[in-house]
Design a protein around this motif. Structure first.
Motif, short mmCIF file in Angstrom:
data_model
loop_
_atom_site.label_atom_id
_atom_site.label_comp_id
_atom_site.label_asym_id
_atom_site.label_seq_id
_atom_site.Cartn_x
_atom_site.Cartn_y
_atom_site.Cartn_z
N PHE A 1 6.15 16.12 -8.38
CA PHE A 1 5.81 16.13 -6.96
C PHE A 1 6.28 17.40 -6.26
O PHE A 1 5.75 17.77 -5.20
CB PHE A 1 6.41 14.89 -6.27
N HIS A 2 7.29 18.09 -6.80
CA HIS A 2 7.81 19.28 -6.12
C HIS A 2 6.79 20.40 -5.98
O HIS A 2 6.98 21.32 -5.17
CB HIS A 2 9.04 19.81 -6.86
N LYS A 3 5.70 20.35 -6.75
CA LYS A 3 4.69 21.39 -6.63
C LYS A 3 3.89 21.28 -5.34
O LYS A 3 3.14 22.19 -4.99
CB LYS A 3 3.75 21.34 -7.84
N TYR A 4 4.05 20.15 -4.64
CA TYR A 4 3.31 19.93 -3.39
C TYR A 4 4.23 20.09 -2.18
O TYR A 4 5.36 19.60 -2.18
CB TYR A 4 2.70 18.52 -3.37
N ASN A 5 3.71 20.77 -1.16
CA ASN A 5 4.45 20.89 0.08
C ASN A 5 4.44 19.59 0.88
O ASN A 5 5.38 19.29 1.60
CB ASN A 5 3.88 22.01 0.95
N GLU A 6 3.33 18.84 0.74
CA GLU A 6 3.20 17.58 1.46
C GLU A 6 2.57 16.53 0.56
O GLU A 6 1.70 16.83 -0.27
CB GLU A 6 2.33 17.74 2.71
N ILE A 7 3.02 15.29 0.76
CA ILE A 7 2.43 14.14 0.07
C ILE A 7 2.10 13.10 1.13
O ILE A 7 2.89 12.84 2.04
CB ILE A 7 3.41 13.54 -0.96
N VAL A 8 0.90 12.53 1.03
CA VAL A 8 0.46 11.49 1.96
C VAL A 8 0.22 10.20 1.18
O VAL A 8 -0.53 10.19 0.20
CB VAL A 8 -0.83 11.89 2.71
N LEU A 9 0.85 9.13 1.62
CA LEU A 9 0.63 7.80 1.04
C LEU A 9 -0.37 7.06 1.91
O LEU A 9 -0.13 6.83 3.10
CB LEU A 9 1.95 7.03 0.97
N TRP A 10 -1.52 6.69 1.32
CA TRP A 10 -2.58 5.97 2.04
C TRP A 10 -2.53 4.50 1.63
O TRP A 10 -2.87 4.15 0.50
CB TRP A 10 -3.95 6.52 1.67
N PHE A 11 -2.13 3.64 2.54
CA PHE A 11 -2.03 2.22 2.19
C PHE A 11 -2.45 1.34 3.36
O PHE A 11 -2.71 1.82 4.46
CB PHE A 11 -0.61 1.88 1.73
N GLU A 12 -2.52 0.04 3.08
CA GLU A 12 -2.94 -0.92 4.09
C GLU A 12 -1.93 -2.05 4.19
O GLU A 12 -0.86 -2.00 3.58
CB GLU A 12 -4.35 -1.44 3.80
N HIS A 13 -2.28 -3.09 4.91
CA HIS A 13 -1.33 -4.10 5.35
C HIS A 13 -1.02 -5.20 4.35
O HIS A 13 -0.06 -5.95 4.54
CB HIS A 13 -1.89 -4.75 6.62
N ASP A 14 -1.83 -5.36 3.31
CA ASP A 14 -1.69 -6.56 2.47
C ASP A 14 -0.57 -6.43 1.45
O ASP A 14 0.01 -5.36 1.25
CB ASP A 14 -3.04 -6.90 1.79
N LEU A 15 -0.26 -7.56 0.80
CA LEU A 15 0.85 -7.61 -0.16
C LEU A 15 0.62 -6.64 -1.30
O LEU A 15 1.57 -5.97 -1.75
CB LEU A 15 1.01 -9.04 -0.70
N PHE A 16 -0.60 -6.56 -1.80
CA PHE A 16 -0.94 -5.64 -2.88
C PHE A 16 -0.46 -4.23 -2.55
O PHE A 16 0.20 -3.57 -3.35
CB PHE A 16 -2.45 -5.67 -3.11
N ASP A 17 -0.78 -3.77 -1.35
CA ASP A 17 -0.45 -2.41 -0.96
C ASP A 17 1.01 -2.26 -0.52
O ASP A 17 1.64 -1.23 -0.77
CB ASP A 17 -1.36 -1.96 0.18
N GLN A 18 1.54 -3.26 0.17
CA GLN A 18 2.91 -3.16 0.65
C GLN A 18 3.90 -3.08 -0.51
O GLN A 18 4.93 -2.40 -0.41
CB GLN A 18 3.24 -4.33 1.57
#
Length: 332
Positions: free
Chosen positions: A77-94
């Motif tokens: 992950f250090h090769k990236y200046n920014e990381i974005v986590l895209w998730f939603e509200h349900d148990l699967f994603d949480q």
């Protein structure tokens, strides 16, 4: 920039849109089967591999290949200046979000900035199930609306993950009484998680109980049941393969709750559907009617050998979940 998303549908739509950066699709189903605090230990991974192959038909080779590939990207992950986590509200994603926050909380982030985009609704969509419902253009419009992940979010995600992976049922309940507001959708998702546990009323979890209620009200095909379960329990984010597994367990003798009428083979991950399965009818057995009415306890009748996170349920289960009082009830 690296975007970590919850499924191939979202990943493909982000690639089709004008989204700058690399896409990592996180392929996991943490609501299903055994999980552990540290998932990269081979001796802990093996029971999960066996479980997913036996219950969902996910081959061991496929699982291990995907696991190693995504973990390798995460390690770099250090090769990236920014990381974005895209998730939603349900148990699967949480749960997926909590795992990743737990993992990042143990790293030295250096110059890498973490961001979170997590939504529970979208304008114009009455029943929002997830980011996969959105078009590439709608997803593109969300770009840049993410918020910076700070220490509070990392700590909250880590606490949730450690509670969910605990073998102690009381820790699964205690997290509901802690402040998880840094992740606004976590509490509702975790409430639904514990509602999957055997109930004080009849030993059924909420998926099984809701399925029997739907059948009693005339929903009598596997696909209609899955659709209605998705409507009523959308915060679970439950996929079809998990539901087919739950349906299969409910139909296994002895002490089957339901009967599937007609020749059929349950779909697995290689064959999503079969014509014979689509044409089947589902009906309650006498046991199913008795248990649904709360007259008998299904766990006492059938026994249990199941995993929910780090919690393994055995035949000698001495507690039940009281959904009305939202507390554990001990039987001895």
């Amino acid at each position: 920039m690296l975007h970590i998303v919850n499924g191939d549908i979202v990943g493909d739509k982000l690639r089709a849109g004008n989204i700058r950066g690399d896409i990592l699709v996180w392929r996991e189903v943490y609501p299903v089967g055994p999980v552990f605090v540290e998932m990269d230990e081979p001796h802990q991974r093996s029971p999960r591999v066996e479980y997913l192959e036996r219950t969902l038909g996910i081959s061991a080779d496929d699982y291990v290949t995907h696991y190693k590939s995504q973990e390798q990207i995460l390690q770099n992950f250090h090769k990236y200046n920014e990381i974005v986590l895209w998730f939603e509200h349900d148990l699967f994603d949480q749960l997926m979000l909590s795992y990743l926050l737990h993992w990042f909380s143990k790293q030295t982030l250096g110059h890498t900035k973490l961001n979170l985009l997590c939504i529970g609704d979208y304008p114009g969509i009455d029943l929002f199930r997830g980011l996969g419902q959105l078009s590439a253009k709608q997803l593109e419009a969300l770009a840049g609306t993410w918020q910076r992940i700070g220490q509070k979010e990392l700590e909250t995600g880590s606490r949730i993950w450690e509670a969910y992976t605990s073998p102690d049922v009381e820790r699964h309940v205690e997290i509901l009484h802690q402040d998880t507001s840094a992740l606004p959708f976590a509490h509702a998702a975790l409430e639904l998680h514990v509602s999957r546990l055997p109930s004080a009323k009849n030993g059924l979890g909420i998926v099984e109980q809701t399925t029997l209620e739907l059948i009693r009200h005339g929903v009598n095909t596997p696909h209609e049941l899955f659709k209605e379960i998705g409507n009523r329990l959308s915060v679970l984010g439950m996929g079809d393969l998990e539901f087919w597994y739950r349906l299969r367990c409910m139909s296994e003798r002895p002490h089957a709750l339901l009967e599937i009428r007609g020749p059929h083979t349950f779909p697995d991950h290689r064959k999503k559907t079969t014509a014979s399965f689509e044409k089947c009818e589902v009906a309650l057995t006498e046991v199913g009617m008795t248990v649904a009415a709360g007259v008998k306890d299904w766990v006492e009748m059938k026994g249990i050998n199941e995993w929910y996170g780090g919690l393994r349920l055995h035949d000698d289960l001495t507690w039940r979940w009281d959904s009305d009082r939202k507390q554990l009830v001990y039987t001895e």
